[in-house]
Design a protein around this motif. Structure first.
Motif, PDB file in Angstrom:
ATOM      1  N   ASP A  28      15.272   1.360  21.295  1.00 51.82           N
ATOM      2  CA  ASP A  28      15.572   1.185  22.779  1.00 51.82           C
ATOM      3  C   ASP A  28      16.820   0.327  23.195  1.00 51.82           C
ATOM      4  OD1 ASP A  28      13.480   2.593  23.520  1.00 51.82           O
ATOM      5  OD2 ASP A  28      12.220   1.044  23.863  1.00 51.82           O
ATOM      6  N   LEU A  29      17.048  -0.793  22.495  1.00 49.99           N
ATOM      7  CA  LEU A  29      18.238  -1.755  22.690  1.00 49.99           C
ATOM      8  C   LEU A  29      19.567  -0.891  22.130  1.00 49.99           C
ATOM      9  CD1 LEU A  29      18.403  -5.338  20.984  1.00 49.99           C
ATOM     10  CD2 LEU A  29      20.221  -3.971  20.952  1.00 49.99           C
ATOM     11  N   LEU A  30      19.486  -0.027  21.259  1.00 49.30           N
ATOM     12  CA  LEU A  30      20.771   0.737  21.131  1.00 49.30           C
ATOM     13  C   LEU A  30      21.023   1.742  22.168  1.00 49.30           C
ATOM     14  CD1 LEU A  30      20.603   1.363  17.236  1.00 49.30           C
ATOM     15  CD2 LEU A  30      21.831  -0.419  18.135  1.00 49.30           C
ATOM     16  N   ASP A  31      20.164   2.404  22.675  1.00 45.87           N
ATOM     17  CA  ASP A  31      20.280   3.415  23.703  1.00 45.87           C
ATOM     18  C   ASP A  31      20.779   2.645  24.976  1.00 45.87           C
ATOM     19  OD1 ASP A  31      19.231   5.383  21.845  1.00 45.87           O
ATOM     20  OD2 ASP A  31      17.189   5.298  22.878  1.00 45.87           O
ATOM     21  N   SER A  32      20.124   1.499  25.366  1.00 48.71           N
ATOM     22  CA  SER A  32      20.630   0.715  26.356  1.00 48.71           C
ATOM     23  C   SER A  32      22.065   0.356  26.145  1.00 48.71           C
ATOM     24  CB  SER A  32      19.686  -0.359  26.971  1.00 48.71           C
ATOM     25  OG  SER A  32      18.508   0.260  27.307  1.00 48.71           O
ATOM     26  N   ASN A  33      22.523  -0.180  25.186  1.00 47.04           N
ATOM     27  CA  ASN A  33      23.691  -0.576  24.653  1.00 47.04           C
ATOM     28  C   ASN A  33      24.609   0.396  24.893  1.00 47.04           C
ATOM     29  OD1 ASN A  33      25.259  -2.925  23.421  1.00 47.04           O
ATOM     30  ND2 ASN A  33      26.182  -1.201  22.560  1.00 47.04           N
ATOM     31  N   ALA A  34      24.335   1.669  24.590  1.00 42.50           N
ATOM     32  CA  ALA A  34      25.367   2.855  24.669  1.00 42.50           C
ATOM     33  C   ALA A  34      25.357   3.143  26.242  1.00 42.50           C
ATOM     34  CB  ALA A  34      24.785   4.040  23.887  1.00 42.50           C
ATOM     35  N   GLU A  35      24.121   3.125  26.792  1.00 41.97           N
ATOM     36  CA  GLU A  35      24.346   3.370  28.431  1.00 41.97           C
ATOM     37  C   GLU A  35      25.075   2.465  29.036  1.00 41.97           C
ATOM     38  OE1 GLU A  35      23.535   6.196  29.970  1.00 41.97           O
ATOM     39  OE2 GLU A  35      23.130   6.903  28.315  1.00 41.97           O
ATOM     40  N   LEU A  36      25.039   1.067  28.755  1.00 42.99           N
ATOM     41  CA  LEU A  36      25.893   0.212  29.315  1.00 42.99           C
ATOM     42  C   LEU A  36      27.368   0.149  28.839  1.00 42.99           C
ATOM     43  CD1 LEU A  36      23.969  -3.162  29.205  1.00 42.99           C
ATOM     44  CD2 LEU A  36      24.858  -2.121  31.219  1.00 42.99           C
ATOM     45  N   ALA A  37      27.655   0.628  27.776  1.00 45.99           N
ATOM     46  CA  ALA A  37      29.169   0.824  27.439  1.00 45.99           C
ATOM     47  C   ALA A  37      29.676   1.993  28.271  1.00 45.99           C
ATOM     48  CB  ALA A  37      29.206   1.478  25.866  1.00 45.99           C
ATOM     49  N   ARG A  38      28.952   3.084  28.528  1.00 49.38           N
ATOM     50  CA  ARG A  38      29.288   4.122  29.443  1.00 49.38           C
ATOM     51  C   ARG A  38      29.395   3.755  30.913  1.00 49.38           C
ATOM     52  NH1 ARG A  38      26.618   7.509  25.787  1.00 49.38           N
ATOM     53  NH2 ARG A  38      24.686   7.215  26.387  1.00 49.38           N
ATOM     54  N   ILE A  39      28.600   2.741  31.355  1.00 47.28           N
ATOM     55  CA  ILE A  39      28.622   2.445  32.785  1.00 47.28           C
ATOM     56  C   ILE A  39      29.747   1.394  32.984  1.00 47.28           C
ATOM     57  CG2 ILE A  39      27.527   0.776  34.362  1.00 47.28           C
ATOM     58  CD1 ILE A  39      24.868   1.819  33.222  1.00 47.28           C
ATOM     59  N   LEU A  40      30.163   0.554  31.903  1.00 52.71           N
ATOM     60  CA  LEU A  40      31.404  -0.236  32.002  1.00 52.71           C
ATOM     61  C   LEU A  40      32.733   0.497  32.090  1.00 52.71           C
ATOM     62  CD1 LEU A  40      30.288  -3.197  29.517  1.00 52.71           C
ATOM     63  CD2 LEU A  40      30.388  -3.398  31.912  1.00 52.71           C
ATOM     64  N   ALA A  41      32.583   1.356  31.104  1.00 54.03           N
ATOM     65  CA  ALA A  41      33.810   2.206  31.063  1.00 54.03           C
ATOM     66  C   ALA A  41      34.080   3.198  32.624  1.00 54.03           C
ATOM     67  CB  ALA A  41      33.732   3.266  29.898  1.00 54.03           C
ATOM     68  N   ASP A  42      32.754   3.627  32.981  1.00 59.49           N
ATOM     69  CA  ASP A  42      32.840   4.324  34.176  1.00 59.49           C
ATOM     70  C   ASP A  42      33.297   3.417  35.334  1.00 59.49           C
ATOM     71  OD1 ASP A  42      32.550   6.695  35.760  1.00 59.49           O
ATOM     72  OD2 ASP A  42      30.426   6.248  36.291  1.00 59.49           O
ATOM     73  N   MET A  43      32.952   2.214  35.557  1.00 59.75           N
ATOM     74  CA  MET A  43      33.360   1.241  36.543  1.00 59.75           C
ATOM     75  C   MET A  43      34.871   0.915  36.201  1.00 59.75           C
ATOM     76  SD  MET A  43      30.319  -1.586  37.101  1.00 59.75           S
ATOM     77  CE  MET A  43      29.025  -1.237  38.268  1.00 59.75           C
ATOM     78  N   ASP A  44      35.402   0.909  35.017  1.00 63.04           N
ATOM     79  CA  ASP A  44      36.732   0.425  34.780  1.00 63.04           C
ATOM     80  C   ASP A  44      37.573   1.777  35.281  1.00 63.04           C
ATOM     81  OD1 ASP A  44      36.142  -1.852  33.632  1.00 63.04           O
ATOM     82  OD2 ASP A  44      36.229  -1.140  31.475  1.00 63.04           O
ATOM     83  N   GLU A  45      37.047   3.041  35.032  1.00 59.42           N
ATOM     84  CA  GLU A  45      37.662   4.085  35.480  1.00 59.42           C
ATOM     85  C   GLU A  45      37.874   4.193  37.019  1.00 59.42           C
ATOM     86  OE1 GLU A  45      37.692   8.685  34.130  1.00 59.42           O
ATOM     87  OE2 GLU A  45      36.075   7.941  35.369  1.00 59.42           O
ATOM     88  N   LYS A  46      36.817   3.983  37.750  1.00 64.81           N
ATOM     89  CA  LYS A  46      36.624   3.732  39.304  1.00 64.81           C
ATOM     90  C   LYS A  46      37.543   2.679  39.920  1.00 64.81           C
ATOM     91  CE  LYS A  46      33.484   7.124  39.786  1.00 64.81           C
ATOM     92  NZ  LYS A  46      33.245   7.246  38.410  1.00 64.81           N
ATOM     93  N   ILE A  47      37.715   1.572  39.350  1.00 66.31           N
ATOM     94  CA  ILE A  47      38.686   0.592  39.713  1.00 66.31           C
ATOM     95  C   ILE A  47      39.781   0.685  39.694  1.00 66.31           C
ATOM     96  CG2 ILE A  47      39.377  -1.868  38.947  1.00 66.31           C
ATOM     97  CD1 ILE A  47      36.603  -2.600  38.207  1.00 66.31           C
ATOM     98  N   ALA A  48      40.359   1.955  38.719  1.00 66.04           N
ATOM     99  CA  ALA A  48      41.748   2.300  38.931  1.00 66.04           C
ATOM    100  C   ALA A  48      41.984   2.858  40.431  1.00 66.04           C
ATOM    101  CB  ALA A  48      41.938   3.348  37.682  1.00 66.04           C
ATOM    102  N   GLY A  49      40.995   3.352  41.138  1.00 60.55           N
ATOM    103  CA  GLY A  49      41.183   3.714  42.397  1.00 60.55           C
ATOM    104  C   GLY A  49      41.472   5.128  42.558  1.00 60.55           C
ATOM    105  N   CYS A  50      41.455   6.119  41.406  1.00 61.95           N
ATOM    106  CA  CYS A  50      41.914   7.365  41.593  1.00 61.95           C
ATOM    107  C   CYS A  50      40.552   8.603  41.405  1.00 61.95           C
ATOM    108  CB  CYS A  50      42.900   7.728  40.663  1.00 61.95           C
ATOM    109  SG  CYS A  50      44.487   6.771  40.704  1.00 61.95           S
ATOM    110  N   THR A  51      39.412   8.077  41.448  1.00 55.78           N
ATOM    111  CA  THR A  51      38.365   8.746  41.441  1.00 55.78           C
ATOM    112  C   THR A  51      37.536   8.532  42.604  1.00 55.78           C
ATOM    113  OG1 THR A  51      38.436   8.522  38.948  1.00 55.78           O
ATOM    114  CG2 THR A  51      36.348   9.429  39.861  1.00 55.78           C
ATOM    115  N   LEU A  52      37.075   9.749  43.051  1.00 61.54           N
ATOM    116  CA  LEU A  52      35.999   9.575  44.454  1.00 61.54           C
ATOM    117  C   LEU A  52      34.752   8.913  44.134  1.00 61.54           C
ATOM    118  CD1 LEU A  52      36.100  10.246  47.426  1.00 61.54           C
ATOM    119  CD2 LEU A  52      34.954  12.476  46.812  1.00 61.54           C
ATOM    120  N   PHE A  53      34.185   8.013  44.796  1.00 64.16           N
ATOM    121  CA  PHE A  53      32.719   7.581  44.687  1.00 64.16           C
ATOM    122  C   PHE A  53      32.405   6.805  45.913  1.00 64.16           C
ATOM    123  CE2 PHE A  53      35.588   3.951  43.772  1.00 64.16           C
ATOM    124  CZ  PHE A  53      34.950   2.832  44.380  1.00 64.16           C
TER     125      PHE A  53
END
Length: 868
Positions: free
Chosen positions: A45-70
């Motif tokens: 469970d911990l590893l699954d959530s760690n992987a999901e959090l990594a994706r969420i952090l990367a997704d936020m980083d991408e959106k912070i660039a300001g070139c993706t609609l959200f």
């Protein structure tokens, strides 16, 4: 093939012999394994959530660039998911460690409270009343009364230009209504189902929300206040207006963010011909228009949060318009023109702003005393008037009046002078709506900044020979070029199905087309004006648009492939390659919008990493200030607790064994069942591996071809980049320390492999069996010792390699994520062999990423078996 195990030295054998405890019995070992498997379930469970959090952090980083609609719904969802996975990790760590960190869940709750406060924040309407007269309003009160009312108040109280009598219904009334009976909470639930790329989902959600409004009741104190405001603004007998005729009101939107740096042109509702007794119901309808389909989409594309769009409303005396229209104090399209534009039509101004018909047009010089430059009088066969039900109705204009100008020369000059007066006050060009009453008075109904100038430079295009011209004429509302198949959407349902890259052709312009402006290559309308709402929106979205082009529907049949030249107002049959280089990319840009700024505030509680050194005194739950800190803390300590089982249960013998193989890793293996054979001691050798996926991975890692026999050439800039990072950051950044153990959790068909070397780590999860649909490989690689540019080059290089061998790959920042699923066991094994090779040869690859060319060069070499 697997390489034979290296000989074990006599000293090593003796150490093992004298340190080895007696063999444990099968019952004791099974007891240990039961405990371990229970901990492993939490660890998984911990590893699954760690992987999901990594994706969420990367997704936020991408959106912070300001070139993706959200939108705000996405932000709320990601923040909620981030908190959930952080809490899941904290709970799992306590389960693994025997509740060694009881304060950790409280840390997550505190961060969640801070995030919730940000997401639930709204502009503070310090005004205590539900309504304010225009004379008591100025431009500084926009958070209370919205942009339209603030401007009307400013025009009344400070500029001194003629404005109809009226009052503003404040945001205080809006909040009271939306919080009454939980209406806002129900609306937020519905908005979760909006997909910005799917117009049909927007229509469905908007319909559900309108049903909520239809059933909602207005708080009694709000209703009473609105009736009292009518009496105060228009007299105690509000049923009588000027000259004894019944008073009729216009109830118009004045949302926060409207009429500011973005126009919201035509996105919200105006209800006309409203009686005193109908004000409350009309106000409720205008508030509900916040959730019309086009308004939802417009806010998303402009980065406007719902909380930044609270609906104030202008309630003003209806002008019995003889004529009405729009004044732009600077030409909205012709960049070379130093003129202002007046458009006018008989009746209500909606005929102009909604593009229902061609208006009269005047051009005036931009001077304190403007001079007329040109006049074009259109044939105006119809006019719009307010019906008794508050809706517009169309009626015929008397024949003798159709070709007559709506304004006299003196009235047009007076309107131009007022326009320059308004621009002088605000200091920027203005978009002004006006009306002419039966007494000959010019009244301003609205003023807002003119921000809808087209992108790029003004240009003309020559006729392109060899392509049939299907249509020539009209006005360029937004210059540009687009090419695609013609679409004639007849209603909202057909608009929802508008294809990506289509050419929208219609009988008249409409602001509702904003629903598909991000999809449309171009728009052509038989009627409309360059000062209309749709024209303004087209310029905001950068959609090449031609308006006032009679015959377009017949000349451009459905599905015909055409190229629209909105510079010279021509439409060609086919794809005109000579014009396509003039197309402009219409990338989403949300930087510095309200939603982007809110994302940055939320991300500040999610993404930054403050915990660096696990050996430091402050590496504690109390020092965790962000979700990433919690993730880092849990991930760092989870391995230590997970694999300490063999030490704490000394009577049961060891669970993890050390792999003896020619790999540059401190590799330890835990067998969950059927993954290793004949293990008797603290070591295991490659030939004892019976796990199918682990055996394939080792086969690649032990391939002699990938092991460097000679010193690797060192690029000095890459070496210095690595050394500078060593000096400015502790060697524990991102959870990777030099010399950290790597672990393989194995069964006969399953592998979870965590490689931790230096400043980077790789996590691989795989299943390799005879059931093809169960087989998969997931792989993540992140970090590095060099600068961000080199780290990014390395993961892009890895991404190219993996994509070339069939993986679905995502690269974000310094992380690459790859997945390969539902293939036969032989194909899964082949990819694992390649991953094994890749893990070995890319360990210090970031130092060699000296330029962009190195990315593809190394990928090509690897794929052709040239590993050095």
């Amino acid at each position: 093939m697997l390489v034979a195990p290296p000989p074990v030295s006599l000293l090593e054998r003796l150490r093992w012999l004298f340190g080895h405890r007696r063999a444990v019995d099968a019952e004791s070992r099974e007891r240990v394994m039961r405990v371990f498997r229970a901990r492993y379930a939490h660890f998984k469970d911990l590893l699954d959530s760690n992987a999901e959090l990594a994706r969420i952090l990367a997704d936020m980083d991408e959106k912070i660039a300001g070139c993706t609609l959200f939108g705000a719904t996405w932000l709320r969802s990601q923040a909620t998911r981030a908190v959930f996975h952080a809490m899941r990790m904290a709970t799992a760590l306590n389960a693994i460690s025997g509740d060694a960190y009881p304060a950790l869940p409280g840390v997550v709750e505190r961060i969640n409270a801070d995030i919730t406060e940000l997401l639930e924040s709204r502009p503070q309407a310090t005004v205590e009343v539900y309504a304010l007269p225009f004379a008591a309003i100025n431009g500084d009160m926009v958070d209370w009364v919205g942009g339209k009312c603030a401007n009307l108040g400013e025009l009344t109280s400070r500029v001194g230009v003629p404005v109809p009598r009226g009052f503003a219904i404040t945001t205080r009334a809006y909040y009271a209504f939306m919080e009454h009976d939980g209406l806002m909470g129900e609306i937020r639930k519905r908005l979760r189902d909006v997909d910005p790329q799917d117009p049909e989902s927007v229509l469905d959600v908007a319909e559900d929300i309108q049903a909520l409004f239809a059933a909602a009741s207005v708080p009694p104190d709000v209703a009473d206040a609105l009736h009292d405001a009518c009496d105060a603004a228009f007299g105690t007998d509000a049923d009588a207006g000027h000259g004894g005729t019944p008073l009729r009101l216009a109830v118009r939107s004045s949302a926060l963010s409207e009429d500011s740096h973005v126009s919201f042109a035509g996105q919200y509702l105006s209800v006309l011909n409203v009686s005193r007794d109908g004000v409350v119901d009309a106000w409720k309808r205008v508030v509900a228009s916040l959730f019309m389909p086009q308004a939802i989409v417009y806010r998303l594309h402009q980065g406007i949060t719902l909380d930044a769009s609270a609906m104030a409303v202008a309630c003003m005396e209806m002008v019995d318009s003889v004529a009405a229209g729009v004044l732009f104090t600077r030409h909205p399209v012709d960049l070379l023109s130093d003129s202002m534009v007046i458009n006018a039509a008989w009746g209500l101004g909606a005929a102009v702003v909604d593009g229902e018909m061609e208006p009269d047009t005047w051009l005036f010089s931009r001077e304190k005393a403007p001079r007329p430059l040109s006049r074009n009088v259109a044939c105006k066969a119809h006019r719009l008037t307010p019906g008794d039900d508050g809706r517009l109705r169309e009626e015929d204009v008397p024949v003798a009046q159709r070709d007559t100008p709506c304004l006299t020369d003196a009235q047009a000059e007076e309107l131009a002078r007022i326009g320059m007066q308004v621009e002088a006050h605000y200091g920027v060009p203005q978009d002004v709506e006006w009306a002419l009453d039966p007494a000959g008075r010019l009244l301003l109904l609205q003023a807002r900044p003119l921000t809808t100038t087209p992108r790029g430079e003004a240009r003309t295009t020559p006729l392109i020979e060899g392509y049939p011209v299907l249509l020539h004429g009209g006005e360029p509302a937004c210059p540009g070029v687009g090419s695609g198949p013609v679409v004639h959407p007849a209603n909202a349902e057909e608009l929802a199905l508008f294809p990506e890259g289509g050419i929208l052709v219609a009988t008249h312009s409409s602001p509702s087309y904003v629903l598909v402006m991000q999809r449309a290559q171009a728009i052509v309308a038989e009627a409309g004006s360059i000062t209309g709402h749709m024209a303004s929106l087209a310029r905001e979205f950068g959609v090449p648009t031609i308006v006032n082009a009679p015959g377009a529907m017949a000349a451009l049949p459905v599905d015909t492939q055409v190229t629209v030249d909105a510079f010279s107002c021509r439409v060609y049959q086919g794809r005109v390659e000579e014009l396509l280089p003039l197309r402009e990319e219409r990338a989403v840009c949300l930087r510095d919008t309200p939603i982007h700024n809110l994302l940055k505030q939320v991300a500040a509680l999610v993404s930054p990493l403050n915990l660096h050194d696990p050996k430091a005194d402050n590496f504690t739950p109390a020092a965790c200030r962000t979700i990433h800190d919690v993730m880092r803390f849990v991930h760092e300590l989870s391995y230590a607790h997970m694999f300490r089982l063999s030490d704490t249960l000394s009577d049961a013998g060891a669970v993890a064994v050390e792999m003896k193989a020619q790999v540059p890793l401190d590799l330890h293996v835990i067998d969950l069942g059927g993954g290793l054979a004949e293990v008797d001691g603290p070591y295991v050798w490659p030939e004892q591996v019976t796990s199918a996926p682990f055996r394939a991975l080792l086969d690649g890692m032990l391939d002699p071809a990938v092991h460097q026999r000679e010193p690797r050439p060192v690029d000095m800039s890459g070496f210095l980049s690595v050394m500078s990072r060593h000096m400015i950051e502790p060697p524990t950044m991102h959870g990777q320390r030099f010399g950290d153990r790597s672990y393989a959790l194995v069964s006969d068909k399953y592998l979870n492999f965590s490689s931790r070397v230096g400043y980077h780590y790789g996590v691989l999860d795989a299943y390799c069996g005879q059931t093809m649909n169960k087989n998969y490989i997931t792989f993540q690689f992140k970090g590095g010792a060099a600068d961000e540019t080199r780290k990014n080059r390395r993961v892009r290089c890895i991404g190219i390699i993996l994509e070339s061998i069939g993986f679905h790959v995502e690269v974000r920042g310094d992380m690459v994520t790859a997945r390969y699923q539902k293939f036969a066991a032989t194909q899964i094994a082949e990819r694992l062999v390649q991953l094994g090779r890749l893990l070995i040869v890319t360990r210090q690859l970031d130092m060699l990423m000296v330029d962009e060319a190195a990315v593809q060069r190394f990928a090509d070499n690897f794929l052709h078996g040239r590993y050095h």
